[in-house]
Design a protein around this motif. Structure first.
Motif, PDB file in Angstrom:
ATOM      1  N   TYR A 107      23.633  31.850  56.423  1.00  0.00           N
ATOM      2  CA  TYR A 107      22.499  31.750  55.508  1.00  0.00           C
ATOM      3  C   TYR A 107      21.194  32.065  56.221  1.00  0.00           C
ATOM      4  CZ  TYR A 107      21.923  26.996  57.444  1.00  0.00           C
ATOM      5  OH  TYR A 107      21.762  25.918  58.276  1.00  0.00           O
ATOM      6  N   ALA A 108      20.203  32.401  55.416  1.00  0.00           N
ATOM      7  CA  ALA A 108      18.890  32.743  55.970  1.00  0.00           C
ATOM      8  C   ALA A 108      17.844  32.423  54.918  1.00  0.00           C
ATOM      9  CB  ALA A 108      18.825  34.222  56.331  1.00  0.00           C
ATOM     10  N   TYR A 109      16.653  32.098  55.397  1.00  0.00           N
ATOM     11  CA  TYR A 109      15.592  31.770  54.446  1.00  0.00           C
ATOM     12  C   TYR A 109      14.249  32.020  55.100  1.00  0.00           C
ATOM     13  CZ  TYR A 109      15.483  27.689  57.421  1.00  0.00           C
ATOM     14  OH  TYR A 109      15.411  26.889  58.524  1.00  0.00           O
ATOM     15  N   GLY A 110      13.263  32.243  54.268  1.00  0.00           N
ATOM     16  CA  GLY A 110      11.917  32.386  54.799  1.00  0.00           C
ATOM     17  C   GLY A 110      10.903  32.138  53.703  1.00  0.00           C
ATOM     18  N   LYS A 111       9.901  31.328  54.051  1.00  0.00           N
ATOM     19  CA  LYS A 111       8.780  31.114  53.136  1.00  0.00           C
ATOM     20  C   LYS A 111       7.552  31.749  53.784  1.00  0.00           C
ATOM     21  CE  LYS A 111       7.906  27.332  51.020  1.00  0.00           C
ATOM     22  NZ  LYS A 111       7.875  26.082  50.206  1.00  0.00           N
ATOM     23  N   SER A 112       7.090  32.829  53.200  1.00  0.00           N
ATOM     24  CA  SER A 112       5.891  33.473  53.737  1.00  0.00           C
ATOM     25  C   SER A 112       4.620  32.887  53.132  1.00  0.00           C
ATOM     26  CB  SER A 112       5.934  34.979  53.448  1.00  0.00           C
ATOM     27  OG  SER A 112       7.038  35.572  54.079  1.00  0.00           O
ATOM     28  N   SER A 113       4.757  32.175  52.023  1.00  0.00           N
ATOM     29  CA  SER A 113       3.569  31.750  51.279  1.00  0.00           C
ATOM     30  C   SER A 113       2.659  30.761  52.006  1.00  0.00           C
ATOM     31  CB  SER A 113       3.983  31.176  49.910  1.00  0.00           C
ATOM     32  OG  SER A 113       4.815  30.060  50.060  1.00  0.00           O
ATOM     33  N   PRO A 114       3.169  29.906  52.898  1.00  0.00           N
ATOM     34  CA  PRO A 114       2.235  28.959  53.528  1.00  0.00           C
ATOM     35  C   PRO A 114       1.215  29.603  54.458  1.00  0.00           C
ATOM     36  CG  PRO A 114       4.491  28.175  53.689  1.00  0.00           C
ATOM     37  CD  PRO A 114       4.552  29.606  53.245  1.00  0.00           C
ATOM     38  N   GLY A 115       1.488  30.822  54.940  1.00  0.00           N
ATOM     39  CA  GLY A 115       0.556  31.452  55.874  1.00  0.00           C
ATOM     40  C   GLY A 115       0.137  32.825  55.393  1.00  0.00           C
ATOM     41  N   GLU A 116      -0.543  33.539  56.263  1.00  0.00           N
ATOM     42  CA  GLU A 116      -0.887  34.935  55.988  1.00  0.00           C
ATOM     43  C   GLU A 116       0.099  35.789  56.771  1.00  0.00           C
ATOM     44  OE1 GLU A 116      -2.990  36.363  53.987  1.00  0.00           O
ATOM     45  OE2 GLU A 116      -3.727  34.432  53.225  1.00  0.00           O
ATOM     46  N   LEU A 117       1.086  36.348  56.064  1.00  0.00           N
ATOM     47  CA  LEU A 117       2.184  37.020  56.754  1.00  0.00           C
ATOM     48  C   LEU A 117       1.695  38.135  57.683  1.00  0.00           C
ATOM     49  CD1 LEU A 117       5.265  37.133  57.100  1.00  0.00           C
ATOM     50  CD2 LEU A 117       5.302  38.838  55.269  1.00  0.00           C
ATOM     51  N   ARG A 118       0.703  38.881  57.223  1.00  0.00           N
ATOM     52  CA  ARG A 118       0.215  39.995  58.062  1.00  0.00           C
ATOM     53  C   ARG A 118      -0.310  39.468  59.391  1.00  0.00           C
ATOM     54  NH1 ARG A 118      -3.595  43.616  54.203  1.00  0.00           N
ATOM     55  NH2 ARG A 118      -3.923  44.769  56.154  1.00  0.00           N
ATOM     56  N   ASP A 119      -0.959  38.317  59.366  1.00  0.00           N
ATOM     57  CA  ASP A 119      -1.461  37.725  60.612  1.00  0.00           C
ATOM     58  C   ASP A 119      -0.323  37.127  61.435  1.00  0.00           C
ATOM     59  OD1 ASP A 119      -4.023  38.395  59.911  1.00  0.00           O
ATOM     60  OD2 ASP A 119      -4.529  36.412  59.091  1.00  0.00           O
ATOM     61  N   VAL A 120       0.574  36.429  60.737  1.00  0.00           N
ATOM     62  CA  VAL A 120       1.672  35.761  61.441  1.00  0.00           C
ATOM     63  C   VAL A 120       2.487  36.775  62.243  1.00  0.00           C
ATOM     64  CG1 VAL A 120       3.852  34.512  61.125  1.00  0.00           C
ATOM     65  CG2 VAL A 120       1.828  33.832  59.817  1.00  0.00           C
ATOM     66  N   LEU A 121       2.770  37.918  61.640  1.00  0.00           N
ATOM     67  CA  LEU A 121       3.632  38.905  62.306  1.00  0.00           C
ATOM     68  C   LEU A 121       2.972  39.531  63.537  1.00  0.00           C
ATOM     69  CD1 LEU A 121       5.358  40.637  59.246  1.00  0.00           C
ATOM     70  CD2 LEU A 121       6.366  39.015  60.858  1.00  0.00           C
ATOM     71  N   THR A 122       1.656  39.429  63.646  1.00  0.00           N
ATOM     72  CA  THR A 122       1.028  39.943  64.875  1.00  0.00           C
ATOM     73  C   THR A 122       1.470  39.147  66.090  1.00  0.00           C
ATOM     74  OG1 THR A 122      -0.934  38.518  64.779  1.00  0.00           O
ATOM     75  CG2 THR A 122      -1.061  40.619  63.623  1.00  0.00           C
ATOM     76  N   ARG A 123       1.958  37.917  65.844  1.00  0.00           N
ATOM     77  CA  ARG A 123       2.391  37.080  66.972  1.00  0.00           C
ATOM     78  C   ARG A 123       3.721  37.555  67.565  1.00  0.00           C
ATOM     79  NH1 ARG A 123      -1.766  36.065  68.916  1.00  0.00           N
ATOM     80  NH2 ARG A 123      -2.241  37.866  67.655  1.00  0.00           N
ATOM     81  N   GLN A 124       4.322  38.589  66.952  1.00  0.00           N
ATOM     82  CA  GLN A 124       5.531  39.207  67.521  1.00  0.00           C
ATOM     83  C   GLN A 124       5.188  40.193  68.634  1.00  0.00           C
ATOM     84  OE1 GLN A 124       7.468  41.266  64.277  1.00  0.00           O
ATOM     85  NE2 GLN A 124       8.841  39.540  63.895  1.00  0.00           N
ATOM     86  N   LEU A 125       3.934  40.539  68.747  1.00  0.00           N
ATOM     87  CA  LEU A 125       3.582  41.677  69.605  1.00  0.00           C
ATOM     88  C   LEU A 125       3.342  41.234  71.044  1.00  0.00           C
ATOM     89  CD1 LEU A 125       1.178  43.275  67.003  1.00  0.00           C
ATOM     90  CD2 LEU A 125       3.551  43.923  67.472  1.00  0.00           C
ATOM     91  N   ASP A 126       3.463  42.179  71.968  1.00  0.00           N
ATOM     92  CA  ASP A 126       3.174  41.947  73.382  1.00  0.00           C
ATOM     93  C   ASP A 126       1.983  40.994  73.509  1.00  0.00           C
ATOM     94  OD1 ASP A 126       1.768  42.222  75.841  1.00  0.00           O
ATOM     95  OD2 ASP A 126       2.892  44.056  76.260  1.00  0.00           O
ATOM     96  N   PRO A 127       2.218  39.790  74.083  1.00  0.00           N
ATOM     97  CA  PRO A 127       1.195  38.745  74.003  1.00  0.00           C
ATOM     98  C   PRO A 127       0.004  38.959  74.936  1.00  0.00           C
ATOM     99  CG  PRO A 127       3.055  37.981  75.290  1.00  0.00           C
ATOM    100  CD  PRO A 127       3.443  39.330  74.739  1.00  0.00           C
ATOM    101  N   TYR A 128       0.126  39.910  75.843  1.00  0.00           N
ATOM    102  CA  TYR A 128      -0.960  40.095  76.808  1.00  0.00           C
ATOM    103  C   TYR A 128      -1.867  41.266  76.433  1.00  0.00           C
ATOM    104  CZ  TYR A 128       2.292  37.182  79.403  1.00  0.00           C
ATOM    105  OH  TYR A 128       3.143  36.177  79.774  1.00  0.00           O
ATOM    106  N   TYR A 129      -1.257  42.367  75.973  1.00  0.00           N
ATOM    107  CA  TYR A 129      -2.035  43.591  75.780  1.00  0.00           C
ATOM    108  C   TYR A 129      -2.277  43.957  74.320  1.00  0.00           C
ATOM    109  CZ  TYR A 129      -1.166  44.258  80.745  1.00  0.00           C
ATOM    110  OH  TYR A 129      -1.121  44.091  82.095  1.00  0.00           O
ATOM    111  N   VAL A 130      -1.359  43.579  73.427  1.00  0.00           N
ATOM    112  CA  VAL A 130      -1.439  44.042  72.037  1.00  0.00           C
ATOM    113  C   VAL A 130      -1.741  42.890  71.072  1.00  0.00           C
ATOM    114  CG1 VAL A 130      -0.287  45.346  70.208  1.00  0.00           C
ATOM    115  CG2 VAL A 130       0.218  45.870  72.612  1.00  0.00           C
TER     116      VAL A 130
END
Lengths: 350, 388
Positions: A107-130
């Protein structure tokens, strides 16, 4: 090694907001539905595996509460991937192949509504340079779309027609968040307009896997996993050719997708431009029915959307509407990681 | 249908410290991976797939770090899976990797777990400020202290047992060059004089916050044949989970832990774990969990675990050494801690544990747990290939 099939699939209606529901409450009906479809109870399942992300929930160990909802007593054999549920399905498939279990609940689930998904997904990126620059998911997809247009492989009208086709198909999907013809809309990030982007929403999905004769006893027409593989690419966009998806192509090759034509493909392409890239990588021409569910452009519950592609493809095989289907899931910016499975109904078994 | 036997042919760790400011996350994981490859005398090209694990993403503030780490771990063009099962994740990650080899999906797999706790604050990451959770947990210690107290009440264990474990593990850590806490002046009196944090758990009886990574190379029978050093063979492995909170839960000795151990022993043909297992790497983040898990894992009868500890059986020179490496009490990069237990068990049966080697160890247990004593993962490794 023995054959493994998807024997049941269930998903929520995908909604822009589900403020009144916790993740567990959103998930529970889906778990009951998929188990009811097979007559199995949690204690009958040989292995359980889930996919989710703490960053959507905004708290550490968010999956532990979901497990409480599964009803894990007596204790169960269980695991979790911090990835889309498609990869949880992959882990479960491996487990069944070893013979250590005959059935698996995924199973899998995700609630995007509590946050701003576009902002949240930036936290996937190279944490030092990008990451510190906060380039959001739509901006990165737009970079890929522009590269396609510059290469002469698409134009804005072609992208709009992809959106229209997917969302028209979604009219037949009662779970879809967006359905029916939608206007191309205004630019979000050039060249992508609102119509080229997926809806942001909440949702959950679950499947049951079973091996060999167990699968035949649980389902009149199991969707046999003839091959499944996944590959990852470099993270830095600067070293990738964004108009290609070598990882999707390699995964498809290893899954046996090119051995014989498929009749259906469920592609996890949240942006219209990504469907162009994937069709090319996977060698899908107009003879293949792509995204009869409406795809991720109709509903894109993050962390579940890939598993839903596998479930939708399997459900078409269960219903006799497909004999050989390709299902695809993606993760990371601009299709960085891709999973491909080939599913078949029994009649085409050779 | 038989599974492919799985062998551990490469092990690599970083030196664990409170803050590795000299390396990025990518640099940290690569250091462990390169050491594992060197141990196995393999190159990146020999690796078919990568399975990576760590505890919550909030510990470093990076969502799904496998995406960013793909390049550093030579995963480009390969399959890469990211496992997350709370504190048990290091063990679960190794088991998922072992499954790929056992199912003959891949021949040689790199598995790695890490935590770089200095990038964030674990206490914050472990406190759950949402409705329907107990407030004021104050991290893991606040959650586990009442269960330690319950163990003491239930068994009548004297309140000195916890300090014995901490004193032992910290002395063992002095023999392990990768261990985080090296206190050459450690004494039992110092352990017992430490401030009380969560009664009955003293500061000296808690694990540190570490930066570190651990990697292993797992391969099939053919790969093991090419290994320059003796492999460790996986004789059994299992995961079990149960809900964190329910009325029937025994927090002192969770059923999931008992079931998990029983499954591993069944696979490995172990009928008397106390006699047949030569070394145990047990997940003991708070000292009292050693006697508690001795019972949960079937090394002692219920209520008797503390007696083994008190009588010195679990010392490095005792007849059931527990945590010869110094354990989680000496080194705790959370996501990696379970894999370190699995890897240290493998080092023991390979005869490569250096100064903290248990002489003649042939079978060793690696153990991990996580969540609210909710998730368990274990493996038993041996110096000989399993009989199939």
């Amino acid at each position: 090694m023995r054959d493994v099939a998807i024997v049941a699939f269930a998903q929520t209606d995908h909604l822009r907001r589900t403020d009144e529901l916790s993740e567990v409450e959103m998930l529970m009906p889906v778990l009951h539905q998929v188990l009811d479809a097979t007559g199995l109870r949690a204690r009958d399942i040989g292995f359980t595996c889930s996919g989710s992300s703490d960053y959507l929930a905004g708290r550490a160990f968010s999956f532990t509460m979901a497990l409480d909802g599964v009803g894990a007593h007596p204790p169960i054999s269980e695991s979790h991937v911090e990835m889309d549920g498609a990869w949880a399905l992959y882990e479960a498939w491996v487990k069944l192949r070893t013979g250590e279990a005959d059935t698996a609940l995924v199973y899998a689930y995700g609630k995007s509504s509590p946050g701003e998904l576009r902002d949240v997904l930036t936290r996937q990126l190279d944490p030092y340079y990008v990451g510190p620059l906060w380039p959001d998911s739509v901006a990165l997809a737009a970079l890929q779309a522009q590269a396609l247009i510059d290469a002469g492989e698409a134009d804005e009208a072609a992208l709009a027609s992809i959106a229209a086709r997917n969302r028209t198909a979604a009219v037949d999907n009662p779970h879809a968040q967006l359905a029916g013809s939608v206007p191309a809309g205004d630019y979000v990030v050039r060249p992508l307009r609102t119509g080229d982007c997926p809806p942001v929403g909440d949702g959950a999905a679950a499947v049951v896997l079973a091996a060999g004769d167990t699968a035949r006893s649980l389902c009149t027409r199991p969707a046999w996993i003839r091959g499944i593989d996944h590959r990852i690419e470099a993270h830095s966009l600067g070293v990738r050719e964004l108009t290609e998806s070598p990882s999707a192509r390699l995964a498809a090759e290893r899954a046996g997708a090119f051995e014989r034509p498929v009749d259906t493909a469920e592609l996890h392409a949240p942006f219209t431009s990504q469907e162009v890239v994937l069709r090319k990588a996977l060698g899908l021409d107009d003879s293949v029915r792509v995204n009869p569910s409406g795809g991720a452009l109709a509903a894109n519950p993050v962390m579940a959307a890939g598993l839903i592609r596998l479930g939708e493809a399997a459900a078409r095989i269960h219903r006799g509407e497909s004999d050989r289907a390709l299902a695809h899931a993606t993760s990371g910016p601009c299709l960085q990681q891709n999973l491909v499975a080939v599913l078949e109904g029994e009649t085409t078994h050779v | 249908m038989s599974k492919e036997p799985v062998a551990v042919v490469g092990i690599g760790q970083t030196k664990h410290v409170s803050a590795r400011r000299d390396v990025s996350l990518a640099g940290l994981v690569r250091e462990a991976a390169v050491r594992a490859l060197e141990d196995a005398a393999l190159t990146w090209a020999d690796i078919d797939a990568v399975v990576i694990g760590k505890a919550p993403d909030f510990f470093e503030g990076l969502m799904m770090p496998e995406l960013y780490l793909a390049d550093a771990l030579g995963a480009v063009g390969k399959p890469m899976l990211r496992v997350h099962t709370a504190g048990s994740v290091g063990g679960s990650t190794a088991l998922v990797a072992a499954g790929l080899v056992a199912a003959r999906v891949h021949r040689t797999v790199l598995t790695l777990a890490f935590e770089k706790q200095s990038e964030s604050n674990a206490m914050w990451g472990l406190s759950l400020p949402i409705p329907f959770q107990q407030p004021l947990l104050a991290g893991a210690g606040g959650f586990f202290a009442p269960h330690v107290r319950a163990y003491m009440r239930r068994t009548g264990a004297p309140d000195t047992v916890g300090s014995l474990v901490a004193y032992k593990d910290r002395r063992n850590a002095l023999k392990n060059p990768y261990a985080h806490i090296h206190d050459p002046d450690i004494t039992l009196e110092k352990v017992q004089a430490a401030p009380m944090l969560w009664d009955p758990i003293r500061y000296s009886e808690t694990c540190p916050s570490s930066d570190g990574a651990c990697a292993m190379i797992l391969t099939d029978r053919t790969g093991a044949g090419r290994s320059p050093h003796p492999p460790a063979w996986v004789h059994g492995g299992a995961m079990r989970s149960e809900p964190t909170l329910f009325a029937g839960k025994d927090f002192v000795s969770p059923q999931a832990g008992k079931d998990c151990a029983a499954d591993v022993y069944r696979q490995a043909g172990i009928t008397d774990p106390r006699r047949e297992i030569d070394a145990v790497e047990m997940y003991v983040p708070f000292s009292w969990y050693e006697p508690m898990w001795l019972e949960n894992l079937g090394f002692a009868a219920e209520g008797e675990g503390w007696k083994l500890t008190e009588s010195g059986v679990t010392e490095l020179d005792g007849d059931l050494p527990v945590n010869p490496s110094g354990g989680v009490l000496s080194t705790n990069p959370i996501g990696a801690s379970g894999m370190i237990r699995f890897a240290e068990a493998a080092l023991q049966v390979r005869g490569q544990a250096g100064e903290h080697q248990v002489p003649g160890a042939r079978k060793a247990l690696g153990h991990a747990y996580g969540g609210g004593a909710q998730f368990f993962s274990m493996w038993l490794v041996g110096a000989e290939p399993p009989r199939t």
